[in-house]
Design a protein around this motif. Sequence first.
Motif, PDB file in Angstrom:
ATOM      1  N   VAL A 109      66.060   7.947  56.522  1.00 40.18           N
ATOM      2  CA  VAL A 109      67.013   7.300  57.428  1.00 40.18           C
ATOM      3  C   VAL A 109      66.518   5.910  57.816  1.00 40.18           C
ATOM      4  CG1 VAL A 109      66.108   8.103  59.661  1.00 40.18           C
ATOM      5  CG2 VAL A 109      68.546   7.733  59.381  1.00 40.18           C
ATOM      6  N   GLY A 110      65.206   5.735  57.877  1.00 33.54           N
ATOM      7  CA  GLY A 110      64.653   4.419  58.175  1.00 33.54           C
ATOM      8  C   GLY A 110      64.931   3.421  57.058  1.00 33.54           C
ATOM      9  N   ILE A 111      64.779   3.867  55.817  1.00 31.80           N
ATOM     10  CA  ILE A 111      65.094   3.004  54.675  1.00 31.80           C
ATOM     11  C   ILE A 111      66.574   2.640  54.676  1.00 31.80           C
ATOM     12  CG2 ILE A 111      65.259   2.931  52.152  1.00 31.80           C
ATOM     13  CD1 ILE A 111      62.715   4.648  52.061  1.00 31.80           C
ATOM     14  N   ALA A 112      67.427   3.636  54.956  1.00 30.70           N
ATOM     15  CA  ALA A 112      68.866   3.368  55.023  1.00 30.70           C
ATOM     16  C   ALA A 112      69.185   2.371  56.133  1.00 30.70           C
ATOM     17  CB  ALA A 112      69.620   4.677  55.249  1.00 30.70           C
ATOM     18  N   ASP A 113      68.484   2.498  57.254  1.00 35.56           N
ATOM     19  CA  ASP A 113      68.692   1.572  58.369  1.00 35.56           C
ATOM     20  C   ASP A 113      68.222   0.169  58.000  1.00 35.56           C
ATOM     21  OD1 ASP A 113      69.419   0.751  60.928  1.00 35.56           O
ATOM     22  OD2 ASP A 113      67.438   1.188  61.745  1.00 35.56           O
ATOM     23  N   ASP A 114      67.072   0.086  57.330  1.00 35.28           N
ATOM     24  CA  ASP A 114      66.567  -1.217  56.887  1.00 35.28           C
ATOM     25  C   ASP A 114      67.535  -1.881  55.912  1.00 35.28           C
ATOM     26  OD1 ASP A 114      64.198  -1.144  58.367  1.00 35.28           O
ATOM     27  OD2 ASP A 114      63.114  -0.054  56.802  1.00 35.28           O
ATOM     28  N   ARG A 115      68.164  -1.072  55.091  1.00 29.46           N
ATOM     29  CA  ARG A 115      69.038  -1.622  54.042  1.00 29.46           C
ATOM     30  C   ARG A 115      70.440  -1.896  54.551  1.00 29.46           C
ATOM     31  NH1 ARG A 115      71.095  -4.137  50.796  1.00 29.46           N
ATOM     32  NH2 ARG A 115      71.185  -3.926  48.525  1.00 29.46           N
ATOM     33  N   PHE A 116      70.983  -0.988  55.410  1.00 31.02           N
ATOM     34  CA  PHE A 116      72.392  -1.093  55.777  1.00 31.02           C
ATOM     35  C   PHE A 116      72.626  -1.269  57.278  1.00 31.02           C
ATOM     36  CE2 PHE A 116      72.118   1.697  51.988  1.00 31.02           C
ATOM     37  CZ  PHE A 116      72.748   0.865  51.076  1.00 31.02           C
ATOM     38  N   ASP A 117      71.553  -1.290  58.086  1.00 29.77           N
ATOM     39  CA  ASP A 117      71.667  -1.486  59.526  1.00 29.77           C
ATOM     40  C   ASP A 117      72.570  -0.420  60.160  1.00 29.77           C
ATOM     41  OD1 ASP A 117      71.142  -2.607  61.941  1.00 29.77           O
ATOM     42  OD2 ASP A 117      72.597  -4.234  61.763  1.00 29.77           O
ATOM     43  N   LEU A 118      72.065   0.801  60.205  1.00 30.75           N
ATOM     44  CA  LEU A 118      72.822   1.939  60.711  1.00 30.75           C
ATOM     45  C   LEU A 118      73.070   1.815  62.217  1.00 30.75           C
ATOM     46  CD1 LEU A 118      71.001   4.896  58.916  1.00 30.75           C
ATOM     47  CD2 LEU A 118      73.071   3.707  58.176  1.00 30.75           C
ATOM     48  N   PRO A 119      74.152   2.415  62.726  1.00 27.24           N
ATOM     49  CA  PRO A 119      74.372   2.451  64.178  1.00 27.24           C
ATOM     50  C   PRO A 119      73.390   3.392  64.859  1.00 27.24           C
ATOM     51  CG  PRO A 119      76.092   3.674  63.022  1.00 27.24           C
ATOM     52  CD  PRO A 119      75.289   2.974  61.970  1.00 27.24           C
ATOM     53  N   VAL A 120      73.438   3.417  66.191  1.00 25.22           N
ATOM     54  CA  VAL A 120      72.453   4.166  66.970  1.00 25.22           C
ATOM     55  C   VAL A 120      72.573   5.676  66.782  1.00 25.22           C
ATOM     56  CG1 VAL A 120      71.699   4.706  69.309  1.00 25.22           C
ATOM     57  CG2 VAL A 120      72.264   2.357  68.714  1.00 25.22           C
ATOM     58  N   LEU A 121      73.769   6.210  66.818  1.00 28.83           N
ATOM     59  CA  LEU A 121      73.950   7.667  66.827  1.00 28.83           C
ATOM     60  C   LEU A 121      73.358   8.380  65.612  1.00 28.83           C
ATOM     61  CD1 LEU A 121      77.514   8.123  68.415  1.00 28.83           C
ATOM     62  CD2 LEU A 121      75.262   8.544  69.436  1.00 28.83           C
ATOM     63  N   PRO A 122      73.557   7.900  64.377  1.00 30.54           N
ATOM     64  CA  PRO A 122      72.920   8.589  63.245  1.00 30.54           C
ATOM     65  C   PRO A 122      71.399   8.628  63.351  1.00 30.54           C
ATOM     66  CG  PRO A 122      74.631   7.111  62.468  1.00 30.54           C
ATOM     67  CD  PRO A 122      74.449   6.819  63.922  1.00 30.54           C
ATOM     68  N   ARG A 123      70.816   7.561  63.844  1.00 28.43           N
ATOM     69  CA  ARG A 123      69.356   7.537  63.997  1.00 28.43           C
ATOM     70  C   ARG A 123      68.912   8.556  65.046  1.00 28.43           C
ATOM     71  NH1 ARG A 123      70.230   1.896  64.194  1.00 28.43           N
ATOM     72  NH2 ARG A 123      69.507   1.795  66.354  1.00 28.43           N
ATOM     73  N   PHE A 124      69.621   8.587  66.169  1.00 27.77           N
ATOM     74  CA  PHE A 124      69.303   9.570  67.205  1.00 27.77           C
ATOM     75  C   PHE A 124      69.476  11.002  66.675  1.00 27.77           C
ATOM     76  CE2 PHE A 124      69.698   7.325  71.592  1.00 27.77           C
ATOM     77  CZ  PHE A 124      68.597   6.562  71.272  1.00 27.77           C
ATOM     78  N   GLY A 125      70.491  11.203  65.860  1.00 25.48           N
ATOM     79  CA  GLY A 125      70.745  12.534  65.304  1.00 25.48           C
ATOM     80  C   GLY A 125      69.588  13.009  64.444  1.00 25.48           C
ATOM     81  N   VAL A 126      69.076  12.135  63.595  1.00 27.61           N
ATOM     82  CA  VAL A 126      67.950  12.499  62.733  1.00 27.61           C
ATOM     83  C   VAL A 126      66.688  12.715  63.563  1.00 27.61           C
ATOM     84  CG1 VAL A 126      66.433  11.678  60.898  1.00 27.61           C
ATOM     85  CG2 VAL A 126      68.904  11.357  60.715  1.00 27.61           C
ATOM     86  N   GLN A 127      66.472  11.877  64.566  1.00 27.03           N
ATOM     87  CA  GLN A 127      65.308  12.048  65.434  1.00 27.03           C
ATOM     88  C   GLN A 127      65.369  13.384  66.181  1.00 27.03           C
ATOM     89  OE1 GLN A 127      65.282   8.474  67.861  1.00 27.03           O
ATOM     90  NE2 GLN A 127      65.257   7.180  66.035  1.00 27.03           N
ATOM     91  N   ALA A 128      66.559  13.766  66.619  1.00 26.35           N
ATOM     92  CA  ALA A 128      66.728  15.065  67.280  1.00 26.35           C
ATOM     93  C   ALA A 128      66.484  16.197  66.292  1.00 26.35           C
ATOM     94  CB  ALA A 128      68.130  15.165  67.877  1.00 26.35           C
ATOM     95  N   ALA A 129      66.892  15.997  65.045  1.00 30.68           N
ATOM     96  CA  ALA A 129      66.708  17.033  64.022  1.00 30.68           C
ATOM     97  C   ALA A 129      65.231  17.290  63.742  1.00 30.68           C
ATOM     98  CB  ALA A 129      67.434  16.626  62.740  1.00 30.68           C
ATOM     99  N   VAL A 130      64.442  16.221  63.601  1.00 29.46           N
ATOM    100  CA  VAL A 130      63.013  16.428  63.337  1.00 29.46           C
ATOM    101  C   VAL A 130      62.319  17.020  64.561  1.00 29.46           C
ATOM    102  CG1 VAL A 130      62.923  14.624  61.583  1.00 29.46           C
ATOM    103  CG2 VAL A 130      62.413  14.037  63.964  1.00 29.46           C
ATOM    104  N   ALA A 131      62.800  16.684  65.760  1.00 30.20           N
ATOM    105  CA  ALA A 131      62.258  17.300  66.972  1.00 30.20           C
ATOM    106  C   ALA A 131      62.523  18.794  66.972  1.00 30.20           C
ATOM    107  CB  ALA A 131      62.864  16.645  68.216  1.00 30.20           C
ATOM    108  N   ALA A 132      63.716  19.189  66.528  1.00 29.73           N
ATOM    109  CA  ALA A 132      64.072  20.610  66.462  1.00 29.73           C
ATOM    110  C   ALA A 132      63.183  21.344  65.465  1.00 29.73           C
ATOM    111  CB  ALA A 132      65.539  20.755  66.081  1.00 29.73           C
TER     112      ALA A 132
END
Length: 378
Positions: free
Chosen positions: A80-103
């Motif tokens: 998701v970090g690479i995708a963000d670096d390449r396409f500048d993702l919005p906040v919610l998808p990043r938060f979603g993945v961070q919550a997923a790894v926390a789970a």
Amino acid sequence: MQDIVILFMGALALLFIARKVACRIGLVDRPNGRKRHNGSIPLVGGISVYLSLWLIFLLQITSFPQFLVYMCCVTLLLLVGIADDRFDLPVLPRFGVQAAVAAVMMWEGVYLSSLGNIWFGSVLMLGSFGYLVTLLAVIAAINAFNMMDGLDGVLGAVSSVTIGSLAIIFWLGGRHDIALWCICLIVICLPYMLLNIGFPWGKKFKVFMGDSGSMLIGFTVIWLLIIASQGPGAVMKPITGLWLIAVPLVDMLRVMTARMKRGANPFKPDREHLHHVLLRSGLNAYMIPMATALLSMLFSVTGLLIDKMNLTSMVSLIAFIMSSFIYISLIGLFSKNYQELKTEKGLQLPDAQNSTYTVKSNVEWRAKSITGRDESPW
């Protein structure tokens, strides 16, 4: 020692390979209105660190608890970090993945079950509430370190102090395997830190960490903090963890609070982070990483001393809050003095939205022109 040298050389080779591939596929950071560096810089620091983590595993230098689960989480953050670096993702998808790894990490039993003897000398057990606290802690740590990555050398300096402090804590606590793993982590980050500041090959081979790397570092730090402070194998009090990540954590809270007070989106990037304030105060590109590292060391040493003196967590928390207020007040003083200097002297100094500049004045105040990008989306 031989294994450490091999690890460093392997990490350096992986960084150069990743850099070459990134240039070919366009995984680079280009200058724009907010990012003011020169040229297109490969965003591969995080990728090289990720690949080097597998190198630690393959060389069997040391062991790490639940390594494969940890790597699964890190892999998801990396993608998701690479995708963000390449396409500048919005906040919610990043938060979603961070919550997923926390789970995932909580599912594996890595979570905050206790805050230590913080309740007037009594241990405060969190019970089921610990899962929510862990979720917030993971998201906060990931984004706090992500926000640190706005100026060359700053993220590397702060994260090295934090991870180095953890290595000392684990070693003193008898958990030598994890202490050695922390040292190995610093070693594999070292090639990135050298190329990031242009040493020894100059700016020709410059690289940035990218969101993939800053999120990896933040997640790794919170994983280590939980291992160090929870369960029968704990080697420090939970509150001590706040001291070890004080600089990125307090700076994130300070900046986001200031944004909300202005009526702005707390997630909208600006130029008010610690490194921006120090830059505008007159420190140059080489002094700022050293200043942030010294500040981080001051917090870490204070926390370690309080922990080893066996003072209660309540005392540690009160001391941390007081120290944080002093830190925030000093940063505010720097900003206020800067604005007063700009107004009274009529100098053409940069505002908070600019971080690449060279200034001369009748008081011979000069800030060197630097690479002042803001990699983080914050």
